[in-house]
Design an enzyme around this catalytic site. Structure first.
Site, PDB file in Angstrom:
ATOM      1  N   GLN A 184       4.234  18.027  -4.310  1.00 27.14           N
ATOM      2  CA  GLN A 184       3.045  18.337  -2.796  1.00 27.14           C
ATOM      3  C   GLN A 184       3.256  19.289  -1.677  1.00 27.14           C
ATOM      4  O   GLN A 184       4.316  19.339  -1.269  1.00 27.14           O
ATOM      5  CB  GLN A 184       3.219  16.390  -1.961  1.00 27.14           C
ATOM      6  CG  GLN A 184       2.908  15.122  -2.660  1.00 27.14           C
ATOM      7  CD  GLN A 184       1.317  14.821  -2.981  1.00 27.14           C
ATOM      8  OE1 GLN A 184       0.222  15.536  -3.454  1.00 27.14           O
ATOM      9  NE2 GLN A 184       0.852  14.476  -2.577  1.00 27.14           N
ATOM     10  N   SER A 224      -6.372  13.943  -6.923  1.00 31.31           N
ATOM     11  CA  SER A 224      -5.280  14.345  -7.090  1.00 31.31           C
ATOM     12  C   SER A 224      -5.523  14.423  -8.576  1.00 31.31           C
ATOM     13  O   SER A 224      -5.325  15.933  -9.605  1.00 31.31           O
ATOM     14  CB  SER A 224      -3.819  14.420  -6.589  1.00 31.31           C
ATOM     15  OG  SER A 224      -3.711  14.559  -4.904  1.00 31.31           O
ATOM     16  N   ARG A 250      17.693 -14.092   7.816  1.00 32.75           N
ATOM     17  CA  ARG A 250      17.493 -12.089   8.647  1.00 32.75           C
ATOM     18  C   ARG A 250      18.668 -11.408   8.133  1.00 32.75           C
ATOM     19  O   ARG A 250      19.650 -11.545   8.621  1.00 32.75           O
ATOM     20  CB  ARG A 250      16.391 -11.805  10.327  1.00 32.75           C
ATOM     21  CG  ARG A 250      16.067 -10.198  10.463  1.00 32.75           C
ATOM     22  CD  ARG A 250      15.803 -10.470  11.648  1.00 32.75           C
ATOM     23  NE  ARG A 250      15.535  -9.110  12.143  1.00 32.75           N
ATOM     24  CZ  ARG A 250      13.814  -8.927  12.140  1.00 32.75           C
ATOM     25  NH1 ARG A 250      13.201  -9.824  11.643  1.00 32.75           N
ATOM     26  NH2 ARG A 250      13.378  -7.821  12.255  1.00 32.75           N
ATOM     27  N   ARG A 264      -9.639  26.032  -8.446  1.00 32.91           N
ATOM     28  CA  ARG A 264     -10.075  24.725  -8.823  1.00 32.91           C
ATOM     29  C   ARG A 264     -11.406  25.306  -9.006  1.00 32.91           C
ATOM     30  O   ARG A 264     -12.439  25.587  -7.871  1.00 32.91           O
ATOM     31  CB  ARG A 264      -9.514  23.358  -8.578  1.00 32.91           C
ATOM     32  CG  ARG A 264      -9.735  23.886  -6.699  1.00 32.91           C
ATOM     33  CD  ARG A 264      -9.590  22.843  -6.223  1.00 32.91           C
ATOM     34  NE  ARG A 264      -7.728  22.083  -6.494  1.00 32.91           N
ATOM     35  CZ  ARG A 264      -7.511  21.128  -5.469  1.00 32.91           C
ATOM     36  NH1 ARG A 264      -8.422  20.570  -4.463  1.00 32.91           N
ATOM     37  NH2 ARG A 264      -6.503  21.260  -4.967  1.00 32.91           N
TER      38      ARG A 264
END
EC number: 2.7.7.43
Length: 430
Positions: A129, A108, A187, A97
């Site tokens: 990744q 990225s 909940r 690169r």
């Protein structure tokens, strides 16, 4: 048609951009895997080649990508020579690169776009990744089919989380926080709530046209759901021990099954000993061994793994004979052609390479390290050996490397046996 994910469920599609490309447009696509591995990691210096469970971090994902057999090419984009050497040793090509996309501020996407512009033959790029060591070939194989067979333009990996999220408020303020994805008055129990899908960062497939638009997710897009045990990401040092344990249990160790290991071939000089010969005042030659290494060999023999010691240096022959007697192991020495001698042993023992583990330490061991089903070297081995092994010990020669490698063999054997038992379970009985 909705996409199928790892759990056998249907993945939701999104056609919001209307950029769907028919899979019939071209009969053949060039699909590349691209692993970004910059040398200037701030969290953990040279994190991308730091050893994780005996393998350089990028080695885990390179191996998964290569063994998936869905890529026309597998690349590592880096600005660091050492990372480049490791990438090549593990079977990837290297994209050097530019400084412009190697800055702390570089994204990225900047790096991926540079790669895309310099490799016009590539039609689809999968950004994998480097910090996802529990990635398996099947994840990539199933995900790429969403593009090649179902016509999606981009696919990214996700994991299902069951976390209740709350609105952040300023410290010291008097504002009340509010729930973002639940009703406190009702909940839900975990089993009553399907949870939420979150990116796990393992991989991003995207067609070249999207990347040129500055997008990794666009067009006709979908997700590929991975199970939580495979969703590992490493950012800071504190993550490392946790990730190592996860990898040992859920990582991909290659096509060969470790449970078939029947024989360990181990160098004496440079593995069992530190390679040094000491001379006493009376002229007697001596070497030192670590009692942990002797115990490691005993552990293998107890589990039915035969151990043969190798010694190629004439000056150490007498000492090696004494060590082999102490260890209770056969000894081979004066080998002009180590590979030929090892293959002779394999014929006698009726073994294949996948059934052989090899612990070496030098250039003469390279061929055996490459061919063995499981191979290792001490951490202080020369670079030529380090670049051709499947496992690099944390310990040095003569200081526990043999014990560590023995434990690694037994751990993989246990892991494989556990998986075989799980595979025998009839899921329809539940």
């Amino acid at each position: 048609m909705d996409a199928v994910n790892e759990n056998g469920k249907r993945a939701m599609k999104d056609d919001s951009h209307g950029n769907s490309t028919s899979p019939k447009r071209r009969k053949s696509r060039h699909i590349s895997a691209l692993i970004l591995a910059r040398g200037g990691s701030k969290g953990i210096p040279l994190k991308n080649i730091k050893m994780l469970a005996g393998v350089p971090l990028i080695g885990w994902v390179i191996r998964a990508a290569v063994d998936s057999n869905v890529f026309n090419s597998v690349w590592v984009s880096t600005d660091h020579e050492e990372i480049a050497k490791v990438a090549l040793a593990w079977g990837a090509k290297v994209h050097k690169r530019s400084p412009e996309v190697s800055q702390d501020s570089s994204s990225s996407l900047d790096t991926i776009r540079e790669f895309s512009r310099q490799h016009r033959e590539v039609d689809v790029i999968c950004n994998i990744q480097a910090t996802s060591p529990c990635l398996h070939p099947k994840h990539l194989t199933e995900a790429v089919e969403l593009i090649t067979k179902q016509g999606y333009d981009s696919v990214f990996s996700v994991v299902r989380r069951h976390n209740f999220r709350w609105k952040e408020v300023e410290k010291g303020g008097d504002c009340s926080t509010e729930p973002m994805n639940l009703n406190p008055a009702c909940r839900p129990r975990r089993q009553d709530w399907s949870g939420e899908l979150c990116e796990n960062g393992s991989f991003y497939f995207a067609k070249k046209e999207l990347i040129e638009q500055g997008l990794l997710q666009g067009g006709k897009k979908t997700y590929y759901e991975m199970k939580p045990e495979y969703s590992v990401d490493i950012d800071v040092d504190i993550d490392w021990p946790v990730a190592e344990q996860r990898v040992l249990r859920f990582g991909y160790f290659g096509k060969d099954k470790p449970e078939v290991v029947r024989l360990l071939l181990c160098n004496v000089s440079g593995c069992l000993t530190d390679g040094q010969i000491y001379t006493s005042a009376s002229g007697e030659e001596m070497v030192s061994i670590n009692i942990r290494d002797q115990i490691g060999i005993s552990m293998l023999k107890k589990e039915g793994v035969k151990v043969i010691l190798l010694e190629t240096y004439p000056i150490a022959k007498a000492l090696a004979v004494r060590l082999s007697e102490r260890m209770g192991c056969p000894l081979l020495h004066h080998m002009d052609d180590k590979l030929k001698e090892v293959e002779r042993i394999m014929v006698e023992e009726k073994l294949e390479w996948k059934e052989v583990a090899y612990l070496g330490n030098d250039e003469a061991d390279v061929k055996c390290l490459e061919l063995a089903g499981l191979s290792g070297v001490p951490v202080d081995a020369p670079t030529v050996a380090l670049n051709h092994t499947k496992y690099t010990c944390h310990n040095a020669a003569g200081h526990g490397a043999v014990r560590e490698f023995a434990e690694h063999i037994l751990l993989l054997k246990k892991k494989a046996k556990s998986q075989m038992e799980q595979d025998r379970i009839c899921r329809d009985a539940f």
